[in-house]
Design a protein around this motif. Sequence first.
Motif, PDB file in Angstrom:
ATOM      1  N   PHE A 132      69.970  22.699  27.476  1.00  0.00           N
ATOM      2  CA  PHE A 132      68.512  22.836  27.477  1.00  0.00           C
ATOM      3  C   PHE A 132      67.939  21.822  28.460  1.00  0.00           C
ATOM      4  N   ILE A 133      67.154  22.310  29.420  1.00  0.00           N
ATOM      5  CA  ILE A 133      66.586  21.455  30.464  1.00  0.00           C
ATOM      6  C   ILE A 133      65.169  21.929  30.792  1.00  0.00           C
ATOM      7  N   PHE A 134      64.453  21.170  31.630  1.00  0.00           N
ATOM      8  CA  PHE A 134      63.205  21.652  32.226  1.00  0.00           C
ATOM      9  C   PHE A 134      62.995  20.933  33.546  1.00  0.00           C
ATOM     10  N   THR A 135      62.327  21.602  34.464  1.00  0.00           N
ATOM     11  CA  THR A 135      62.295  21.147  35.855  1.00  0.00           C
ATOM     12  C   THR A 135      61.446  19.901  36.088  1.00  0.00           C
ATOM     13  N   SER A 136      60.461  19.637  35.246  1.00  0.00           N
ATOM     14  CA  SER A 136      59.627  18.445  35.437  1.00  0.00           C
ATOM     15  C   SER A 136      60.078  17.279  34.561  1.00  0.00           C
ATOM     16  N   CYS A 137      61.273  17.368  34.042  1.00  0.00           N
ATOM     17  CA  CYS A 137      61.844  16.320  33.187  1.00  0.00           C
ATOM     18  C   CYS A 137      61.960  15.014  33.969  1.00  0.00           C
ATOM     19  N   ALA A 138      61.481  13.941  33.383  1.00  0.00           N
ATOM     20  CA  ALA A 138      61.453  12.649  34.072  1.00  0.00           C
ATOM     21  C   ALA A 138      62.690  11.793  33.825  1.00  0.00           C
ATOM     22  N   PRO A 174      59.010  26.859  29.227  1.00  0.00           N
ATOM     23  CA  PRO A 174      58.897  28.145  29.915  1.00  0.00           C
ATOM     24  C   PRO A 174      57.523  28.446  30.513  1.00  0.00           C
ATOM     25  N   SER A 175      56.464  27.819  30.019  1.00  0.00           N
ATOM     26  CA  SER A 175      55.139  28.079  30.597  1.00  0.00           C
ATOM     27  C   SER A 175      54.995  27.410  31.964  1.00  0.00           C
ATOM     28  N   VAL A 176      55.818  26.423  32.254  1.00  0.00           N
ATOM     29  CA  VAL A 176      55.799  25.725  33.537  1.00  0.00           C
ATOM     30  C   VAL A 176      56.930  26.221  34.443  1.00  0.00           C
ATOM     31  N   ASP A 177      58.095  26.460  33.885  1.00  0.00           N
ATOM     32  CA  ASP A 177      59.283  26.799  34.669  1.00  0.00           C
ATOM     33  C   ASP A 177      59.355  28.294  34.984  1.00  0.00           C
ATOM     34  N   SER A 178      58.910  28.639  36.167  1.00  0.00           N
ATOM     35  CA  SER A 178      59.001  30.023  36.653  1.00  0.00           C
ATOM     36  C   SER A 178      60.426  30.266  37.157  1.00  0.00           C
ATOM     37  N   PRO A 179      60.807  31.520  37.337  1.00  0.00           N
ATOM     38  CA  PRO A 179      62.118  31.789  37.932  1.00  0.00           C
ATOM     39  C   PRO A 179      62.287  31.088  39.285  1.00  0.00           C
ATOM     40  N   GLU A 180      61.242  31.125  40.117  1.00  0.00           N
ATOM     41  CA  GLU A 180      61.309  30.490  41.434  1.00  0.00           C
ATOM     42  C   GLU A 180      61.453  28.969  41.311  1.00  0.00           C
ATOM     43  N   THR A 239      73.403  30.459  35.356  1.00  0.00           N
ATOM     44  CA  THR A 239      72.120  31.131  35.189  1.00  0.00           C
ATOM     45  C   THR A 239      71.114  30.175  34.560  1.00  0.00           C
ATOM     46  N   PHE A 240      69.909  30.150  35.138  1.00  0.00           N
ATOM     47  CA  PHE A 240      68.810  29.340  34.613  1.00  0.00           C
ATOM     48  C   PHE A 240      67.788  30.291  34.025  1.00  0.00           C
ATOM     49  N   LEU A 241      67.366  30.028  32.779  1.00  0.00           N
ATOM     50  CA  LEU A 241      66.552  31.000  32.042  1.00  0.00           C
ATOM     51  C   LEU A 241      65.161  30.499  31.679  1.00  0.00           C
ATOM     52  N   THR A 242      64.221  31.436  31.698  1.00  0.00           N
ATOM     53  CA  THR A 242      62.842  31.240  31.278  1.00  0.00           C
ATOM     54  C   THR A 242      62.341  32.611  30.817  1.00  0.00           C
ATOM     55  N   GLY A 243      61.011  32.786  30.737  1.00  0.00           N
ATOM     56  CA  GLY A 243      60.477  34.107  30.417  1.00  0.00           C
ATOM     57  C   GLY A 243      60.323  34.391  28.942  1.00  0.00           C
ATOM     58  N   GLU A 270      50.212  16.599  23.735  1.00  0.00           N
ATOM     59  CA  GLU A 270      49.779  15.728  24.834  1.00  0.00           C
ATOM     60  C   GLU A 270      50.956  15.443  25.764  1.00  0.00           C
ATOM     61  N   GLY A 271      50.690  15.377  27.063  1.00  0.00           N
ATOM     62  CA  GLY A 271      51.719  15.014  28.036  1.00  0.00           C
ATOM     63  C   GLY A 271      52.535  16.222  28.491  1.00  0.00           C
ATOM     64  N   SER A 272      53.406  15.963  29.463  1.00  0.00           N
ATOM     65  CA  SER A 272      54.173  17.046  30.080  1.00  0.00           C
ATOM     66  C   SER A 272      55.657  17.031  29.728  1.00  0.00           C
ATOM     67  N   GLN A 273      56.088  16.026  28.983  1.00  0.00           N
ATOM     68  CA  GLN A 273      57.516  15.883  28.714  1.00  0.00           C
ATOM     69  C   GLN A 273      57.903  16.539  27.390  1.00  0.00           C
ATOM     70  N   VAL A 274      58.845  17.489  27.467  1.00  0.00           N
ATOM     71  CA  VAL A 274      59.330  18.188  26.282  1.00  0.00           C
ATOM     72  C   VAL A 274      60.441  17.359  25.656  1.00  0.00           C
ATOM     73  N   ILE A 275      60.386  17.230  24.350  1.00  0.00           N
ATOM     74  CA  ILE A 275      61.429  16.494  23.618  1.00  0.00           C
ATOM     75  C   ILE A 275      62.550  17.485  23.302  1.00  0.00           C
ATOM     76  N   HIS A 276      63.772  17.099  23.664  1.00  0.00           N
ATOM     77  CA  HIS A 276      64.914  17.979  23.380  1.00  0.00           C
ATOM     78  C   HIS A 276      66.202  17.174  23.344  1.00  0.00           C
ATOM     79  N   GLN A 277      67.199  17.765  22.729  1.00  0.00           N
ATOM     80  CA  GLN A 277      68.499  17.108  22.635  1.00  0.00           C
ATOM     81  C   GLN A 277      69.293  17.324  23.920  1.00  0.00           C
ATOM     82  N   THR A 278      70.289  16.472  24.117  1.00  0.00           N
ATOM     83  CA  THR A 278      71.001  16.443  25.396  1.00  0.00           C
ATOM     84  C   THR A 278      72.471  16.841  25.258  1.00  0.00           C
TER      85      THR A 278
END
Length: 192
Positions: free
Chosen positions: A60-66, A100-106, A123-127, A150-158
């Motif tokens: 589980f990842i996201f593109t704006s992860c700091a 997924p609301s931020v991470d488009s396929p592109e 494969t990277f997934l969203t949608g 609040e904020g842009s960082q999603v909390i998730h396990q690694t």
Amino acid sequence: MKFRFTVIMLVITILLLSACGKKEIKNAVDWPIKDFSATNQDNKSFGLKDLKGKVWISDFIFTSCADVCPPMTQHVAKLQKMVKDNGLKNVEFVSFSVDPSVDSPEGLARYAKQFQADFTNWTFLTGYTQQFIENYAMTNYKAFVKKPDEGSQVIHQTYLYLIDQKGHIRKSYNGFNNVPYDEIIHDIKALQ
């Protein structure tokens, strides 16, 4: 009588030798994954049916992860290379976006290219909705995912998850630091 004894001994020897070569996954689990409907980095539909009969690693990842996602993605890139170097076939890598609301396929495609991801088996997934990925992660992976108000960082396990050809999670590994690459390769081989 002697012939019968010889046949019995031959059968026992064959069974013992075949057991010696079998690899085992230590501390394995057996958690079935439910189907999902997503969109990949090429803006194409993707689901569990696309992984049937294959061993796969997911995270589980996201593109704006700091912080944790770039190293995790780098670790998966290393694993992808190790799988190729070991000549392992029918092994896939699947990264679910937890934003997924931020991470488009592109956006996912651009992110993946930073890590030299090979899209032939990664494969990277969203949608899907935020609620879907939060529930899906908890229900299937027993993994916490939460996007704060609040904020842009999603909390998730690694963790990295090893899934078998039937779509069952067999094991999880630390995907952020001290990644057990050799153990993961061993466990992939055990499933093949």
